[in-house]
Design a protein around this motif. Structure first.
Motif, PDB file in Angstrom:
ATOM      1  N   LEU A 788      34.097 -21.175  26.808  1.00  0.00           N
ATOM      2  CA  LEU A 788      35.191 -21.861  27.500  1.00  0.00           C
ATOM      3  C   LEU A 788      36.304 -20.869  27.829  1.00  0.00           C
ATOM      4  CD1 LEU A 788      35.496 -25.114  25.334  1.00  0.00           C
ATOM      5  CD2 LEU A 788      34.294 -24.830  27.518  1.00  0.00           C
ATOM      6  N   PRO A 789      37.110 -21.174  28.828  1.00  0.00           N
ATOM      7  CA  PRO A 789      38.239 -20.294  29.137  1.00  0.00           C
ATOM      8  C   PRO A 789      39.324 -20.380  28.065  1.00  0.00           C
ATOM      9  CG  PRO A 789      37.714 -21.744  31.001  1.00  0.00           C
ATOM     10  CD  PRO A 789      36.980 -22.259  29.815  1.00  0.00           C
ATOM     11  N   TYR A 790      40.068 -19.309  27.924  1.00  0.00           N
ATOM     12  CA  TYR A 790      41.287 -19.339  27.117  1.00  0.00           C
ATOM     13  C   TYR A 790      42.265 -20.316  27.767  1.00  0.00           C
ATOM     14  CZ  TYR A 790      45.811 -17.609  25.342  1.00  0.00           C
ATOM     15  OH  TYR A 790      47.064 -17.502  24.799  1.00  0.00           O
ATOM     16  N   GLY A 791      42.869 -21.199  26.965  1.00  0.00           N
ATOM     17  CA  GLY A 791      43.770 -22.212  27.514  1.00  0.00           C
ATOM     18  C   GLY A 791      43.051 -23.496  27.889  1.00  0.00           C
ATOM     19  N   THR A 792      41.896 -23.786  27.244  1.00  0.00           N
ATOM     20  CA  THR A 792      41.146 -25.011  27.537  1.00  0.00           C
ATOM     21  C   THR A 792      41.773 -26.196  26.810  1.00  0.00           C
ATOM     22  OG1 THR A 792      39.049 -23.866  27.917  1.00  0.00           O
ATOM     23  CG2 THR A 792      38.928 -26.168  27.243  1.00  0.00           C
ATOM     24  N   PHE A 793      42.085 -27.258  27.567  1.00  0.00           N
ATOM     25  CA  PHE A 793      42.569 -28.500  26.966  1.00  0.00           C
ATOM     26  C   PHE A 793      41.378 -29.277  26.418  1.00  0.00           C
ATOM     27  CE2 PHE A 793      45.923 -27.656  30.168  1.00  0.00           C
ATOM     28  CZ  PHE A 793      46.978 -27.502  29.282  1.00  0.00           C
ATOM     29  N   TYR A 794      41.574 -29.863  25.227  1.00  0.00           N
ATOM     30  CA  TYR A 794      40.448 -30.425  24.487  1.00  0.00           C
ATOM     31  C   TYR A 794      40.932 -31.634  23.703  1.00  0.00           C
ATOM     32  CZ  TYR A 794      36.326 -30.301  21.360  1.00  0.00           C
ATOM     33  OH  TYR A 794      35.179 -30.587  20.665  1.00  0.00           O
ATOM     34  N   GLY A 795      40.268 -32.780  23.924  1.00  0.00           N
ATOM     35  CA  GLY A 795      40.667 -33.987  23.219  1.00  0.00           C
ATOM     36  C   GLY A 795      39.922 -35.195  23.733  1.00  0.00           C
ATOM     37  N   PRO A 796      40.328 -36.403  23.317  1.00  0.00           N
ATOM     38  CA  PRO A 796      39.648 -37.622  23.756  1.00  0.00           C
ATOM     39  C   PRO A 796      39.900 -37.917  25.232  1.00  0.00           C
ATOM     40  CG  PRO A 796      40.978 -37.994  21.779  1.00  0.00           C
ATOM     41  CD  PRO A 796      41.382 -36.671  22.328  1.00  0.00           C
ATOM     42  N   ARG A 797      38.968 -38.564  25.863  1.00  0.00           N
ATOM     43  CA  ARG A 797      39.098 -39.005  27.250  1.00  0.00           C
ATOM     44  C   ARG A 797      39.780 -40.379  27.259  1.00  0.00           C
ATOM     45  NH1 ARG A 797      38.775 -36.337  31.759  1.00  0.00           N
ATOM     46  NH2 ARG A 797      37.133 -35.094  30.741  1.00  0.00           N
ATOM     47  N   TYR A 798      40.820 -40.543  28.081  1.00  0.00           N
ATOM     48  CA  TYR A 798      41.537 -41.811  28.208  1.00  0.00           C
ATOM     49  C   TYR A 798      40.695 -42.796  29.006  1.00  0.00           C
ATOM     50  CZ  TYR A 798      45.157 -45.102  29.779  1.00  0.00           C
ATOM     51  OH  TYR A 798      45.894 -46.231  30.058  1.00  0.00           O
ATOM     52  N   LEU A 799      40.500 -44.004  28.444  1.00  0.00           N
ATOM     53  CA  LEU A 799      39.645 -44.999  29.082  1.00  0.00           C
ATOM     54  C   LEU A 799      40.395 -46.254  29.498  1.00  0.00           C
ATOM     55  CD1 LEU A 799      36.580 -44.743  26.629  1.00  0.00           C
ATOM     56  CD2 LEU A 799      36.893 -43.594  28.837  1.00  0.00           C
ATOM     57  N   GLY A 800      41.689 -46.311  29.228  1.00  0.00           N
ATOM     58  CA  GLY A 800      42.466 -47.487  29.608  1.00  0.00           C
ATOM     59  C   GLY A 800      43.272 -48.011  28.433  1.00  0.00           C
ATOM     60  N   LEU A 801      43.770 -49.262  28.575  1.00  0.00           N
ATOM     61  CA  LEU A 801      44.586 -49.893  27.547  1.00  0.00           C
ATOM     62  C   LEU A 801      43.929 -51.185  27.080  1.00  0.00           C
ATOM     63  CD1 LEU A 801      48.130 -49.532  29.189  1.00  0.00           C
ATOM     64  CD2 LEU A 801      47.196 -48.135  27.333  1.00  0.00           C
ATOM     65  N   ASP A 802      44.063 -51.486  25.791  1.00  0.00           N
ATOM     66  CA  ASP A 802      43.579 -52.771  25.304  1.00  0.00           C
ATOM     67  C   ASP A 802      44.643 -53.841  25.527  1.00  0.00           C
ATOM     68  OD1 ASP A 802      45.488 -52.503  23.291  1.00  0.00           O
ATOM     69  OD2 ASP A 802      44.035 -51.898  21.758  1.00  0.00           O
ATOM     70  N   GLU A 803      44.373 -55.066  25.066  1.00  0.00           N
ATOM     71  CA  GLU A 803      45.289 -56.177  25.326  1.00  0.00           C
ATOM     72  C   GLU A 803      46.633 -56.006  24.632  1.00  0.00           C
ATOM     73  OE1 GLU A 803      42.659 -57.213  21.827  1.00  0.00           O
ATOM     74  OE2 GLU A 803      42.431 -56.321  23.810  1.00  0.00           O
ATOM     75  N   ASN A 804      46.690 -55.110  23.636  1.00  0.00           N
ATOM     76  CA  ASN A 804      47.953 -54.869  22.925  1.00  0.00           C
ATOM     77  C   ASN A 804      48.707 -53.661  23.468  1.00  0.00           C
ATOM     78  OD1 ASN A 804      47.533 -57.025  21.060  1.00  0.00           O
ATOM     79  ND2 ASN A 804      46.047 -55.710  19.968  1.00  0.00           N
ATOM     80  N   GLY A 805      48.189 -53.042  24.535  1.00  0.00           N
ATOM     81  CA  GLY A 805      48.876 -51.903  25.130  1.00  0.00           C
ATOM     82  C   GLY A 805      48.585 -50.586  24.462  1.00  0.00           C
ATOM     83  N   ASN A 806      47.585 -50.552  23.589  1.00  0.00           N
ATOM     84  CA  ASN A 806      47.216 -49.308  22.931  1.00  0.00           C
ATOM     85  C   ASN A 806      46.106 -48.609  23.711  1.00  0.00           C
ATOM     86  OD1 ASN A 806      49.004 -49.745  20.699  1.00  0.00           O
ATOM     87  ND2 ASN A 806      47.503 -51.225  19.894  1.00  0.00           N
ATOM     88  N   SER A 807      46.084 -47.288  23.632  1.00  0.00           N
ATOM     89  CA  SER A 807      45.118 -46.510  24.406  1.00  0.00           C
ATOM     90  C   SER A 807      43.700 -46.730  23.908  1.00  0.00           C
ATOM     91  CB  SER A 807      45.449 -45.013  24.328  1.00  0.00           C
ATOM     92  OG  SER A 807      46.676 -44.744  24.949  1.00  0.00           O
ATOM     93  N   ILE A 808      42.778 -46.896  24.853  1.00  0.00           N
ATOM     94  CA  ILE A 808      41.351 -46.865  24.566  1.00  0.00           C
ATOM     95  C   ILE A 808      40.861 -45.485  24.967  1.00  0.00           C
ATOM     96  CG2 ILE A 808      39.118 -47.902  25.049  1.00  0.00           C
ATOM     97  CD1 ILE A 808      40.607 -50.386  26.045  1.00  0.00           C
ATOM     98  N   GLN A 809      40.189 -44.825  24.074  1.00  0.00           N
ATOM     99  CA  GLN A 809      39.773 -43.462  24.360  1.00  0.00           C
ATOM    100  C   GLN A 809      38.413 -43.175  23.754  1.00  0.00           C
ATOM    101  OE1 GLN A 809      43.277 -41.615  22.698  1.00  0.00           O
ATOM    102  NE2 GLN A 809      42.289 -41.254  20.731  1.00  0.00           N
ATOM    103  N   SER A 810      37.789 -42.114  24.259  1.00  0.00           N
ATOM    104  CA  SER A 810      36.454 -41.762  23.783  1.00  0.00           C
ATOM    105  C   SER A 810      36.501 -41.359  22.318  1.00  0.00           C
ATOM    106  CB  SER A 810      35.894 -40.612  24.621  1.00  0.00           C
ATOM    107  OG  SER A 810      36.695 -39.452  24.467  1.00  0.00           O
ATOM    108  N   GLU A 811      35.389 -41.612  21.630  1.00  0.00           N
ATOM    109  CA  GLU A 811      35.322 -41.242  20.220  1.00  0.00           C
ATOM    110  C   GLU A 811      35.188 -39.742  20.041  1.00  0.00           C
ATOM    111  OE1 GLU A 811      32.320 -43.377  18.195  1.00  0.00           O
ATOM    112  OE2 GLU A 811      33.154 -45.361  18.667  1.00  0.00           O
TER     113      GLU A 811
END
Length: 975
Positions: A788-811
């Protein structure tokens, strides 16, 4: 108000002068310029002597120009030909023939430890002269060439006056060591260590300052940037990140000349962030049925905390000399307010350059500079205690609270009170210079002895007063820190130049000794009942007084050699070697050897192209070399000790403990680089440019490894790892049009770079780029991982919001983007019509992302809906129904941009009838006029992380000092 009146008066004078001059009577003259064989010469400069009024000849060698009077003189110049002055008189038609100047054809450029004929350069390098520098408010020399050179990327750490700049030449070559290029000023390799002593965390430390900001940009004559290893290997252990050679202006033989340059400007906040307004805040909380703390205000905190910032700059230069003595003396004053209240910088400096012939064979010279810089530091950072600094609280503070709101809750800090109450100043004195003697021993053999010194003293005093409610009476805190840096240089070189028929030799040999030292001390004291003089009267503290000091030094000893050989001016080869011995490395690896080899073929000197009038220059270059990096700090290879009270075994006095692992095998990071390039020219300069392809491989990367426990330290430094950079650079210059008093020239640069981490030793991955904000402890936004390149951003993928306004994201975590642009561009256009000149410059980048850490922190709307809330949030978070936030791809934003960096309109007056004035030009200019981007933060060019980790992060925006839009009016007068 007084400053604004001065600015308005100044601009009014410029307009009146322009109107007055426009009433003068002009006449049109025209003609043709040819060479000695009567062939027309395109691209010849034809100007009115002593002014910038002029044009260039078209493809048929023809020109047309308006002159303001009958008594003007034309100055006709063209590279490779003698200059010619022509009295105009009553004539309106001219046939001009230029004669070849054989010596001028041998145009020289500055390379390591001397000069070289441009045609004999075999490495990848770029040169830029003063007439092509960026215009506008320039606090430091590096801003003069931002965006102008292919393969050189500059990212400001913040918009604060005098802030540091991250400069990368052909990408980064290291993970933990410095990636900054080496700067060489008038032959003196400087140590660009930041001199600012820093502050304790309680002051919410500002970004580091730019060490080059102590140098007056008006004194700079040219930049020569060495990019590939065949060009930089002459600097060996410090050449891996490229070399930027700065040459200052020198005096010339002739009568004394006085130049005065001045500008006044106003800067404004270029963009506001989209936090809720007072009406939007009330509507959002009413819809939710919550009751924030509402004191009836309608406060725009970004409006309260920013201002129309005034800048003024004055520069006087005096130059001249005889055949034996040439001199130039200058003095400069810059006062630049920051767009954030209670911030800015002020600098006064002087320079003296002088050369003196003692005989026909011996010459003495001196280049000396002194400066005093005062920075008014805004405590805007977020890394400190008491919940962050001014910008963090500017965005957080509820618009329903008035600007004089005060609370004892340190989580409700009024940024206006904080900015105007905290005293934080850095005073920096710098003396930089070198003296040399140069002698010719026999024909072709010269020797040079060069002695230089760079002495910097910086003192930072800061005080957080107890009069602020959330600090509390008697709890004031003072911080006093000092940095003293020195850099001493002694070098001796021999240069031999000889021609043997068709064979020409230029050889260099030498020895250099350089010593670097630093002394640092600080005192922190708390518990002051009297705020007015606390930081200057530390003995008045009733609380704890902490004292710390240290001293360190390093040495670099080198042997250098270079041979440049050409045959028939067609075939050129260059071989370079440098042996460096550094005190920073282990006992087994004190010395490193850095060789390079390059060759060039001037194809247009071959018979089949020599007579071509279309392709007038074509040179093929190829080079290979090895360079190094020693920028790891001092004593990392040695077992070192720390002493402190906490190490006492009996609780009395102090003790010592190891704080570093001894590694006698510690050695240089090595970068091997291969470069192929072309230099080309069509129609004798109507179109010209370069094309380069390169690959860099850095091995023996220096990384912090986890020490086996139990041990007195957690980590140690080891040579493990490898990364690569490969890319393409394009530079193209064109004369688009030149006829009837009008000319148009374009310069275009583009660079592609792809970085990849190949190996990080025993690590599978290294996390870095700490995520800022409450509840984010232990979260990281970037990964260092093979492939990977130096400076690669790495983390969960944002999938939307649930009914309570909390983020749904990839495991699972994913690659979310990269911080380093794949492509960078610069486009410069200069147009001239009669006495007018117009220039605009755009720069752009694409193929990268930015982590908007600021947006993440202020998207937590739970803060907004709490009872008696005083917190503001992003409007888009309310619109989307977001409640809480975590780090994920939602806040990784495309950072592609196109920026109109500068636009300048100037007018030059005819001064032929004014006895004591040789030239007068007035101009108006705008900087950062617009940015086309989808990025939602203040600016897509940013590097302001909340924290690092094992490897410094890049491309993170966390509560950064915002960028400014600036308008200036200026004049240049010659006497």
């Amino acid at each position: 108000m007084k400053k604004r009146i001065q600015l308005i008066s100044f601009v009014s004078v410029l307009l009146l002068l322009t109107i007055f001059s426009a009433q003068a009577q002009d006449k049109t003259i025209s003609g043709t310029v040819k060479d000695e064989t009567n062939e027309p010469l395109p691209g010849v400069n034809v100007i009115i002597k002593g002014t910038t009024i002029g044009t260039t000849t078209d493809f048929e060698g023809q020109f047309s120009i308006n002159v303001p009077s009958e008594n003007e003189t034309l100055l006709v110049t063209y590279i490779g030909y003698f200059d010619q002055e022509i009295t105009i008189g009553n004539k309106t038609k001219f046939d001009i023939q230029l004669k070849v100047d054989a010596e001028q054809l041998e145009e020289v450029v500055v390379v390591g430890y001397g000069q070289m004929e441009k045609k004999d350069v075999t490495g990848a390098m770029s040169s830029i002269k003063s007439e092509d520098f960026n215009q506008g408010v320039m606090a430091s020399p590096d801003q003069l060439i931002q965006g102008k050179i292919a393969g050189v990327q500059m990212t400001p750490s913040s918009g604060e006056p005098g802030a540091g700049v991250n400069i990368r030449v052909r990408g980064g070559t290291s993970l933990t060591a410095s990636n900054e290029p080496l700067y060489v000023i008038d032959g003196f390799p400087i140590d660009n260590t930041a001199s600012d002593p820093g502050t304790a965390g309680v002051y919410a430390e500002s970004a580091s300052k730019n060490p080059l900001a102590s140098i007056n940009p008006n004194d700079i004559a040219s930049f020569d940037v060495l990019k590939d290893a065949s060009a930089t290997a002459i600097y060996g252990a410090r050449g891996a990140n490229g070399v930027i050679i700065i040459t200052t202006k020198k005096g010339k033989e002739g009568k004394a000349k006085v130049d005065y340059d001045a500008y006044f400007g106003v800067s404004q906040l270029a963009k506001k962030l989209g936090v809720l307004s007072a009406d939007e805040y009330r509507a959002a909380t009413a819809a939710e049925g919550t009751s924030p703390l509402d004191l009836g205000a309608n406060t725009d905190w970004q409006e309260v905390m920013t201002r129309d910032a005034i800048t003024q700059n004055h520069n006087i230069g005096v130059s001249g000399g005889s055949s034996d003595t040439q001199y130039r003396v200058s003095i400069n004053y810059l006062n630049q307010e920051g767009i954030m209240i209670n911030s800015g910088m002020e600098r006064i400096g002087g320079r003296m350059n002088i050369t003196q012939k003692l005989s026909n064979k011996v010459k003495l010279g001196a280049n000396m500079m002194g400066s005093f810089t005062k920075n008014n530091n805004l405590p805007y950072g977020v890394g400190g205690a008491l919940d962050g600094g001014v910008i963090n609280n500017m965005l957080r503070m509820s618009p329903l609270l008035p600007s004089d709101y005060s609370s004892s809750n340190q989580l409700e800090k009024n940024p206006y009170i904080m900015a105007n109450s905290v005293r934080d100043f850095t005073n920096t004195q710098r003396i930089l210079g070198n003296v040399f003697v140069e002698a010719e021993f026999i024909e072709g053999l010269t020797g040079k002895l060069n002695l230089g010194g760079d002495i910097t003293s910086a003192k930072r005093t800061a005080y957080l007063p107890g009069s602020i409610e959330w600090v509390g009476k008697g709890n004031g805190s003072a911080d006093v820190r000092n940095n003293n840096l020195h850099n001493i240089l002694l070098e001796g070189t021999f240069n031999y130049t000889k021609q043997f028929g068709d064979f020409k030799l230029n050889a260099l040999a030498g020895y250099t000794y350089q010593e670097f030292g630093k002394e640092h001390n600080y005192t922190n004291a708390t518990g002051f009942d009297i705020d007015e003089t606390a930081e200057h009267n530390l003995n008045a503290a009733s609380g704890e007084i902490l004292v710390e000091s240290n001293k360190e030094s390093s040495k670099l000893i080198s042997w250098i050699g270079r041979a440049n050989m050409s045959f028939k001016d067609k075939y050129v080869v260059t071989a370079t070697v440098r042996a460096d011995g550094s005190s920073r490395f282990g006992a087994n690896n004190k010395w490193g050897v850095f060789p390079s080899f390059s060759a060039a073929w001037r194809i247009t000197e071959e018979d089949f192209l020599k007579s071509s009038e279309v392709l007038t220059n074509l040179k093929l270059r190829a080079g290979w070399g090895i360079t190094g990096s020693q920028e790891i700090g001092n004593y990392r290879s040695l077992p070192t000790l720390s002493g402190d009270k906490q190490f006492s075994a009996v609780g009395i006095g102090s003790g010592v403990t190891y704080n570093n692992y001894a590694n006698p095998d510690l050695k240089w990071e090595e970068t091997t680089q291969l470069n192929f390039g072309f230099d080309f020219e069509f129609f004798r300069g109507v179109v010209f440019g370069t094309l380069d392809f390169y690959q860099k491989n850095t091995s023996n990367l220096l990384l912090e490894l986890q020490a086996a426990q139990p041990a007195p330290f957690d980590k140690y430094l080891e040579n493990v790892g490898e990364l690569t950079n490969q890319g393409v650079e394009i530079s193209l210059n064109t004369l688009n049009f030149a006829k009837n008093d009008f000319s148009w020239e374009t310069g275009f640069v583009a660079a592609y770079n792809q970085n990849e981490v190949k190996n990080i030793g025993n690590y599978n991955e290294i996390l870095t780029g700490a995520v800022g904000g409450r509840g984010q402890t232990g979260q990281f936004s970037q990964v260092i991982k093979p492939g990977l390149p130096y400076g690669t951003f790495y983390g969960p993928r944002y999938l939307g919001l649930d009914e309570n306004g909390n983020s749904i994201q990839s495991e699972e975590k994913e690659v979310l983007g990269q911080a380093i642009p794949k492509w960078t561009f610069g486009l410069n256009n200069t147009l001239r019509y009669k006495k007018w000149d117009f220039n605009f410059f755009l720069n752009a980048a694409t193929g990268h992302q930015v982590f908007n850490n600021t947006a993440q922190e202020f998207s937590n709307t739970n803060d907004l809906y709490s009872k008696n809330s005083t917190y503001n949030v992003m409007k888009v978070a309310v619109e989307d129904g977001m409640r809480s936030t975590e780090f994920n791809s939602r806040f990784i934003e495309d950072a592609t941009f196109i920026r109109l960096s500068n636009m300048t309109l100037g007018y030059t007056f005819g001064m032929d009838k004014v006895k004591f004035v040789s030239n007068l030009r007035v101009y108006v200019s705008g900087q950062n006029l617009f940015v086309i981007t989808d990025y939602s933060g203040y600016d897509p060019e940013v590097n302001a992380p909340a924290g690092g980790g094992q490897v410094p992060p890049v491309g993170i925006d966390y509560n950064n000092y915002p960028a400014a839009r600036t308008f200036i009016g200026g004049l240049s007068v010659g006497f």
